[in-house]
Design an enzyme around this catalytic site. Structure first.
Site, PDB file in Angstrom:
ATOM      1  N   ASP A   1       0.933  -1.169   0.102  1.00 60.31           N
ATOM      2  CA  ASP A   1       0.080   0.066  -0.204  1.00 60.31           C
ATOM      3  C   ASP A   1       0.776   1.323   0.085  1.00 60.31           C
ATOM      4  O   ASP A   1       2.072   1.354   0.578  1.00 60.31           O
ATOM      5  CB  ASP A   1      -0.947   0.346   1.211  1.00 60.31           C
ATOM      6  CG  ASP A   1      -2.167   0.659   0.958  1.00 60.31           C
ATOM      7  OD1 ASP A   1      -3.352   0.220   0.625  1.00 60.31           O
ATOM      8  OD2 ASP A   1      -2.050   1.931   0.828  1.00 60.31           O
TER       9      ASP A   1
ATOM     10  N   LEU B   1     -34.829  -7.613  -0.886  1.00 54.86           N
ATOM     11  CA  LEU B   1     -36.266  -7.007  -1.132  1.00 54.86           C
ATOM     12  C   LEU B   1     -36.465  -6.017   0.010  1.00 54.86           C
ATOM     13  O   LEU B   1     -37.645  -5.666   0.158  1.00 54.86           O
ATOM     14  CB  LEU B   1     -37.160  -8.310  -1.171  1.00 54.86           C
ATOM     15  CG  LEU B   1     -36.960  -9.220  -2.362  1.00 54.86           C
ATOM     16  CD1 LEU B   1     -38.162 -10.481  -2.214  1.00 54.86           C
ATOM     17  CD2 LEU B   1     -37.182  -8.536  -3.820  1.00 54.86           C
TER      18      LEU B   1
ATOM     19  N   CYS C   1     -19.281   0.836  -3.625  1.00 51.06           N
ATOM     20  CA  CYS C   1     -19.860   0.179  -4.901  1.00 51.06           C
ATOM     21  C   CYS C   1     -20.802   0.260  -5.790  1.00 51.06           C
ATOM     22  O   CYS C   1     -20.719   0.935  -6.689  1.00 51.06           O
ATOM     23  CB  CYS C   1     -19.392  -1.291  -4.417  1.00 51.06           C
ATOM     24  SG  CYS C   1     -18.027  -2.125  -4.104  1.00 51.06           S
TER      25      CYS C   1
HETATM   26  P1  NAD Z   1     -10.160   1.196  -0.630  1.00 47.74           P
HETATM   27  O1  NAD Z   1     -10.326   2.305  -1.074  1.00 47.74           O
HETATM   28  O2  NAD Z   1     -10.694   0.468   0.446  1.00 47.74           O
HETATM   29  O3  NAD Z   1      -8.676   0.513  -0.758  1.00 47.74           O
HETATM   30  C1  NAD Z   1      -7.784   1.017  -1.758  1.00 47.74           C
HETATM   31  C2  NAD Z   1      -6.364   0.879  -1.232  1.00 47.74           C
HETATM   32  O4  NAD Z   1      -5.387   0.869  -2.209  1.00 47.74           O
HETATM   33  C3  NAD Z   1      -6.235   2.111  -0.459  1.00 47.74           C
HETATM   34  O5  NAD Z   1      -5.609   1.644   0.811  1.00 47.74           O
HETATM   35  C4  NAD Z   1      -4.863   2.854  -0.996  1.00 47.74           C
HETATM   36  O6  NAD Z   1      -3.923   3.751  -0.073  1.00 47.74           O
HETATM   37  C5  NAD Z   1      -4.365   1.761  -1.863  1.00 47.74           C
HETATM   38  N1  NAD Z   1      -3.524   2.357  -3.032  1.00 47.74           N
HETATM   39  C6  NAD Z   1      -4.039   3.292  -3.843  1.00 47.74           C
HETATM   40  N2  NAD Z   1      -3.239   3.421  -4.884  1.00 47.74           N
HETATM   41  C7  NAD Z   1      -1.964   2.544  -4.573  1.00 47.74           C
HETATM   42  C8  NAD Z   1      -0.812   1.953  -5.231  1.00 47.74           C
HETATM   43  N3  NAD Z   1      -0.306   2.877  -6.154  1.00 47.74           N
HETATM   44  N4  NAD Z   1      -0.264   1.134  -4.605  1.00 47.74           N
HETATM   45  C9  NAD Z   1      -0.496   0.096  -3.470  1.00 47.74           C
HETATM   46  N5  NAD Z   1      -1.901   0.598  -3.083  1.00 47.74           N
HETATM   47  C10 NAD Z   1      -2.464   1.580  -3.340  1.00 47.74           C
HETATM   48  O7  NAD Z   1     -10.647  -0.003  -1.967  1.00 47.74           O
HETATM   49  P2  NAD Z   1     -11.930  -1.102  -1.924  1.00 47.74           P
HETATM   50  O8  NAD Z   1     -13.170  -0.887  -1.281  1.00 47.74           O
HETATM   51  O9  NAD Z   1     -10.977  -2.396  -1.232  1.00 47.74           O
HETATM   52  O10 NAD Z   1     -12.124  -1.584  -3.456  1.00 47.74           O
HETATM   53  C11 NAD Z   1     -11.027  -1.718  -4.455  1.00 47.74           C
HETATM   54  C12 NAD Z   1     -11.676  -2.274  -5.503  1.00 47.74           C
HETATM   55  O11 NAD Z   1     -12.157  -3.303  -5.588  1.00 47.74           O
HETATM   56  C13 NAD Z   1     -12.449  -1.082  -6.372  1.00 47.74           C
HETATM   57  O12 NAD Z   1     -12.180  -1.180  -7.525  1.00 47.74           O
HETATM   58  C14 NAD Z   1     -13.998  -1.590  -5.835  1.00 47.74           C
HETATM   59  O13 NAD Z   1     -14.909  -1.069  -6.757  1.00 47.74           O
HETATM   60  C15 NAD Z   1     -13.782  -2.895  -5.947  1.00 47.74           C
HETATM   61  N6  NAD Z   1     -14.563  -3.775  -5.119  1.00 47.74           N
HETATM   62  C16 NAD Z   1     -15.126  -3.331  -4.009  1.00 47.74           C
HETATM   63  C17 NAD Z   1     -15.763  -4.199  -2.988  1.00 47.74           C
HETATM   64  C18 NAD Z   1     -15.879  -3.382  -1.653  1.00 47.74           C
HETATM   65  O14 NAD Z   1     -17.068  -4.100  -0.786  1.00 47.74           O
HETATM   66  N7  NAD Z   1     -15.331  -2.386  -1.066  1.00 47.74           N
HETATM   67  C19 NAD Z   1     -16.320  -5.157  -3.168  1.00 47.74           C
HETATM   68  C20 NAD Z   1     -16.001  -5.695  -4.655  1.00 47.74           C
HETATM   69  C21 NAD Z   1     -15.161  -4.854  -5.539  1.00 47.74           C
END
Ligand code: NAD
Length: 442
Positions: free
Chosen positions: A30, A250, A260
């Site tokens: 991260d 529902l 999301c």
């Molecule tokens: P998040 O915002 O919780 O976490 C993203 C992390 O990525 C952060 O900690 C950030 O510091 C880090 N980051 C940013 N740039 C970086 C880099 N260059 N190198 C390393 N780390 C870096 O995101 P999330 O909620 O886990 O979602 C991630 C993806 O998954 C999104 O595309 C989201 O749509 C998808 N997704 C999310 C969920 C959910 O429930 N949150 C479910 C399914 C899919």
């Protein structure tokens, strides 16, 4: 198998911990140093049931590590998963800056053949673009390929959803990529859907948008139920026995939030428009959700002269129970509305207060006690159906509040029970409006 994961959010960290649990060596990367330091101390930076123990056990066993040094992590990984955020741009499209940045970092550091697996939710065609981008910036003579592996976990049940996923979707363009991913997921013993990259990307958006549509559909029906004196909960129950409809999603309420559904509906709608196609169903889902969020507060506003100086309780801040995530939580616009109108807001949440402070600072008061939040309150809004709220003794609303008026955005209680204990209660889709027969006879 050595796996590196870019991004330690809800998806990256949960995936990393679960892949370590089944015996892989995982390094989570991260850019946020604070987060990495916390995780090295055994503390999860996000609240998800079971995650901290899973992280700690695997860290102690040497199967998972956390770092900001992406160069080392990407150098000799067999698989690099991208799980960084893809937030919404102001026009509704998906912002891919973080994904592209990680792609460059991988291209500049990979020293052996590597499969790059995109777990982030990305628009259709992005995996193809990332592969081109990676190959263009590659420093060393290695084979690099991209596979799509969208994530379906839900916040609040993320660990369980990963360990016992309903399905794994992999979008690949070669047998090499398919075999690697099948090997990684084999210990989970879950159904695997193999398709090409574009279809995998579409499966993710279509799934999320379908669920959002289901929520908006029920909210639309709930609003009509109020007008014609039907009860949306009975309607939902009656519908749920039909296997074609199913019994999930529902529940009527204040609409969907989180990181999301709001962005993924807008991103697919934007993508369709960009191809001169209007996704009418998704457009409707977005509009219904937008109106639903503020439904109860507008009703309350019509019932009082002003909110100025009123002590108002908000039960629940996070976008849903089981998470500390405040992204797109309906509590945000509702509390801002109250603050702007001079109300003294006291908010209860069991785990969301730290994140809520980033939105409201000291403009509201916070507590982890429902009783404290309700004492001498003149009005209460329920924004999140936390179990503590659902199990709360409803007589206490009457005993503790100065005016026992409850606006329940999550239908936590039965209107009749609330009436019996002397609470004025407003919820979603269960109001008694003009009795239908009466209006027909008139
Ligand atoms: P998040 O915002 O919780 O976490 C993203 C992390 O990525 C952060 O900690 C950030 O510091 C880090 N980051 C940013 N740039 C970086 C880099 N260059 N190198 C390393 N780390 C870096 O995101 P999330 O909620 O886990 O979602 C991630 C993806 O998954 C999104 O595309 C989201 O749509 C998808 N997704 C999310 C969920 C959910 O429930 N949150 C479910 C399914 C899919």
């Amino acid at each position: 198998m050595k796996i590196a994961i870019a991004g330690t959010g809800y998806v990256g960290l949960v995936t990393g911990a679960c892949l370590a649990e089944v015996g892989n060596t995982v390094v989570c990367v991260d850019i946020n140093k604070e987060k990495i330091e916390m995780m090295k101390l055994g503390l999860s930076p996000i609240y998800e049931e079971g995650l901290q123990d899973l992280m700690r056990n695997n860290y102690d066993l040497g199967r998972i590590d956390f770092t900001v040094e992406f160069e080392n992590a990407y150098r000799d990984a067999d698989i690099i998963m991208i799980a960084v955020g893809t937030p919404e741009r102001s026009d509704g499209s998906a912002n891919l800056d973080h994904v592209k940045k990680v792609a460059i970092q991988i291209a500049e550091n990979a020293e052996k053949d590597v499969l790059v697996v995109v777990k982030s939710t990305v628009p259709i065609g992005t995996n193809d673009e990332i592969e081109t981008h990676l190959r263009k910036h590659l420093k060393n003579d290695v084979h690099i390929e991209v596979a799509s592996n969208p994530e379906f976990l839900a916040q609040g049940t993320a660990v369980n959803d990963t360990l016992y996923a309903s399905r794994i979707v992999i979008g690949v363009e070669s047998d090499w990529a398919r075999e690697l991913l099948e090997k990684i997921y084999q210990p989970f013993n879950q159904p695997i859907v193999v398709t090409n990259r574009r279809s995998a990307e579409m499966i993710k958006y279509a799934s999320n948008d379908f669920l959002a549509l289901k929520i908006s559909f029920m909210n639309d029906i709930a609003n009509l139920c109020e007008i014609v004196s039907a009860n949306v909960e009975d309607v939902a129950k009656g519908m749920s026995y039909d296997e074609r409809i199913g019994n999930k999603f529902l529940k009527a309420g204040l609409g969907y939030g989180g990181s999301c559904f709001p962005k993924d509906t807008k991103a697919l709608h934007w993508l369709a428009s960009d191809h001169d196609y209007e996704l009418k169903t998704i457009k409707a889902a977005i509009e219904v959700n937008q109106n639903q969020k503020m439904k109860l507060i507008k009703k309350a506003r019509n019932m009082v002269e002003s909110f100025e100086g009123m002590k108002i309780t908000v039960l629940g801040l996070t976008f849903k129970p089981g998470t500390d995530d405040m992204r797109e939580a309906p509590s945000i616009p509702n509390i801002n509305y109250l603050i702007e109108r001079g109300a003294n807001v006291v908010a209860y949440d069991p785990v969301g207060i730290e994140n809520a402070k980033k939105h409201f600072g000291d403009k509201i008061m916070y507590t982890t006690s429902i009783v404290d939040a309700l004492e001498e309150s003149e009005m209460c809004f329920i924004m999140t159906e936390w179990k503590d709220v659902m199990d709360f003794d409803i007589k206490e609303f009457k005993n503790l509040m100065k005016n026992p008026i409850v606006f329940d955005g999550r239908n936590c209680y039965k209107p009749r029970d609330m009436a019996q204990v002397g609470v004025e209660y407003h919820s979603i889709g269960r109001e008694v409006g003009v009795p239908v027969l009466e209006s027909i006879l008139n």
